[in-house]
Design an enzyme around this catalytic site. Sequence first.
Site, short mmCIF file in Angstrom:
data_model
loop_
_atom_site.label_atom_id
_atom_site.label_comp_id
_atom_site.label_asym_id
_atom_site.label_seq_id
_atom_site.Cartn_x
_atom_site.Cartn_y
_atom_site.Cartn_z
N GLU A 131 39.51 40.52 36.94
CA GLU A 131 40.14 41.63 37.66
C GLU A 131 39.60 41.86 39.06
OE1 GLU A 131 39.36 41.66 34.48
OE2 GLU A 131 40.92 42.66 33.32
N ALA A 164 47.00 41.30 31.38
CA ALA A 164 48.11 42.24 31.61
C ALA A 164 49.09 41.55 32.55
CB ALA A 164 47.57 43.53 32.21
N GLU A 168 40.14 41.66 26.72
CA GLU A 168 39.92 43.05 26.30
C GLU A 168 40.56 43.35 24.95
OE1 GLU A 168 41.37 44.39 30.14
OE2 GLU A 168 39.53 45.54 30.43
N GLY A 218 43.17 41.54 30.33
CA GLY A 218 43.60 42.31 29.15
C GLY A 218 43.59 41.49 27.87
N1 DAK Z 1 50.92 38.05 34.07
C1 DAK Z 1 52.19 37.62 34.22
N2 DAK Z 1 52.56 36.33 34.10
C2 DAK Z 1 51.61 35.44 33.82
C3 DAK Z 1 50.25 35.81 33.64
C4 DAK Z 1 49.92 37.19 33.79
N3 DAK Z 1 48.68 37.66 33.60
N4 DAK Z 1 49.55 34.70 33.40
C5 DAK Z 1 50.42 33.67 33.39
N5 DAK Z 1 51.67 34.12 33.64
C6 DAK Z 1 52.91 33.34 33.74
C7 DAK Z 1 52.96 32.57 35.04
O1 DAK Z 1 53.42 33.39 36.08
C8 DAK Z 1 53.93 31.47 34.69
O2 DAK Z 1 55.23 31.99 34.72
P1 DAK Z 1 56.47 31.17 35.41
O3 DAK Z 1 56.03 30.91 36.81
O4 DAK Z 1 56.56 29.91 34.58
O5 DAK Z 1 57.65 32.07 35.28
C9 DAK Z 1 53.60 31.16 33.25
O6 DAK Z 1 52.92 32.33 32.74
C10 DAK Z 1 52.68 29.97 33.10
O7 DAK Z 1 51.54 30.22 33.90
P2 DAK Z 1 50.97 29.11 34.93
O8 DAK Z 1 52.08 28.26 35.46
O9 DAK Z 1 50.12 29.84 35.92
O10 DAK Z 1 50.08 28.22 33.95
P3 DAK Z 1 48.78 27.39 34.32
O11 DAK Z 1 48.46 26.59 33.12
O12 DAK Z 1 48.94 26.70 35.62
O13 DAK Z 1 47.63 28.50 34.51
C11 DAK Z 1 46.35 30.50 33.96
C12 DAK Z 1 47.22 29.30 33.45
C13 DAK Z 1 46.07 31.42 32.76
C14 DAK Z 1 45.03 29.96 34.49
C15 DAK Z 1 47.13 31.22 35.08
O14 DAK Z 1 48.45 31.51 34.59
C16 DAK Z 1 46.49 32.51 35.47
O15 DAK Z 1 45.48 32.50 36.20
N6 DAK Z 1 47.05 33.64 35.02
C17 DAK Z 1 46.57 34.94 35.39
C18 DAK Z 1 45.28 35.24 34.63
C19 DAK Z 1 44.72 36.58 35.00
O16 DAK Z 1 44.31 36.79 36.16
N7 DAK Z 1 44.68 37.50 34.07
C20 DAK Z 1 44.17 38.80 34.27
C21 DAK Z 1 45.30 39.70 34.64
S1 DAK Z 1 44.66 41.27 35.18
C22 DAK Z 1 44.81 48.57 33.81
C23 DAK Z 1 44.28 48.13 32.66
C24 DAK Z 1 44.14 46.79 32.44
C25 DAK Z 1 44.53 45.87 33.35
C26 DAK Z 1 45.08 46.33 34.49
C27 DAK Z 1 45.24 47.67 34.73
N8 DAK Z 1 44.92 49.97 34.08
C28 DAK Z 1 43.94 50.85 33.43
C29 DAK Z 1 45.89 50.45 34.96
C30 DAK Z 1 44.36 44.47 33.08
C31 DAK Z 1 44.44 43.59 34.06
C32 DAK Z 1 44.56 42.16 33.79
O17 DAK Z 1 44.62 41.69 32.68
#
Ligand code: DAK
Length: 277
Positions: A131, A63, A111, A108
């Site tokens: 998360e 997400a 998921e 997400g």
């Molecule tokens: N959200 C927004 N932007 C993201 C992103 C994300 N999840 N993942 C990557 N990006 C963006 C980065 O910010 C970057 O953007 P710029 O800086 O270039 O503008 C671009 O994508 C490239 O990412 P990186 O530069 O970080 O690329 P790397 O190869 O260095 O790293 C990575 C890739 C996938 C390891 C890293 O980007 C990363 O760790 N991303 C986050 C992964 C993550 O933690 N995902 C889980 C998100 S939490 C809910 C229901 C569901 C959810 C929440 C609430 N409710 C019921 C309310 C779900 C939550 C989640 O999914």
Amino acid sequence: MEFVLYEQKDKIGIITINREKALNALNSQVLDELSEAFDAVDLNVVRCLILTGAGEKSFVAGADIGEMSTLTKAEGEAFGKKGNDLFRKIESFPIPVIAAVNGFALGGGCEISMSCDIRICSDNAMFGQPEVGLGITPGFGGTQRLARLVSPGMAKQLIYTARNIKADEAYRIGLVNAVYSAETDEAGNVTVSAKDALMAAAEKMAAGIAAQAPIAVRNCKKAINDGLQVNIDEAIVIEEKLFGDCFETEDQKAGMGNFLKKKDDPTKVKVVDFKNA
Ligand code: DAK
């Protein structure tokens, strides 16, 4: 649509999440557009869907953390509902959905792949529920679907530790059905990328599904999904009803008729052109 592409190839539909700059992260707009894309699928023609992400690097990196970071409790709840409604729509979509996971499937992203019927991936895929490291629980069904797909103990380990796993481990624990690698020539040059190999396999699988009797395939999906939610006695009743529902369809008559014809004369019709009727 800005962030979702749709392509139809004969009886197969391919939905691509197209927000490559943000690694296909799910913001509200992506969730809305995905929902619209599923609603627009022509179920009279399309018999199997493939869901994938644009590019080679990421299926869905979760997400959108930027969007979520400023949400109030009420907005967080609304965002969660939007995601959950979409994921249930995919899970209960009448026809099978194959997740072709190219690269990151985190939070997400993992998921949404789990709301699909089948997951296959490229060898650079990485799955995880990070998360708890962000101070939240998996909120798009992760705690529920991961525990049902792999063992509860393995789901708990992955969720509590927020550890990402690579494609081979995802395959070992049964989260994906197959892993595809790039193909190379004798000199070691890549002739087919892992993403292309994955998509070719996904389309082949989808075509195999699309060639079967469509009402029977739909009823199998419903029987498995609904049956898993109840005890075995109720599940058998669900199966009986959906089995009975196939009879008197044109496809049941054509499928069984084809088998009986072939018994008399093996040269007779081998492929049934099922009508979805
Ligand atoms: N959200 C927004 N932007 C993201 C992103 C994300 N999840 N993942 C990557 N990006 C963006 C980065 O910010 C970057 O953007 P710029 O800086 O270039 O503008 C671009 O994508 C490239 O990412 P990186 O530069 O970080 O690329 P790397 O190869 O260095 O790293 C990575 C890739 C996938 C390891 C890293 O980007 C990363 O760790 N991303 C986050 C992964 C993550 O933690 N995902 C889980 C998100 S939490 C809910 C229901 C569901 C959810 C929440 C609430 N409710 C019921 C309310 C779900 C939550 C989640 O999914």
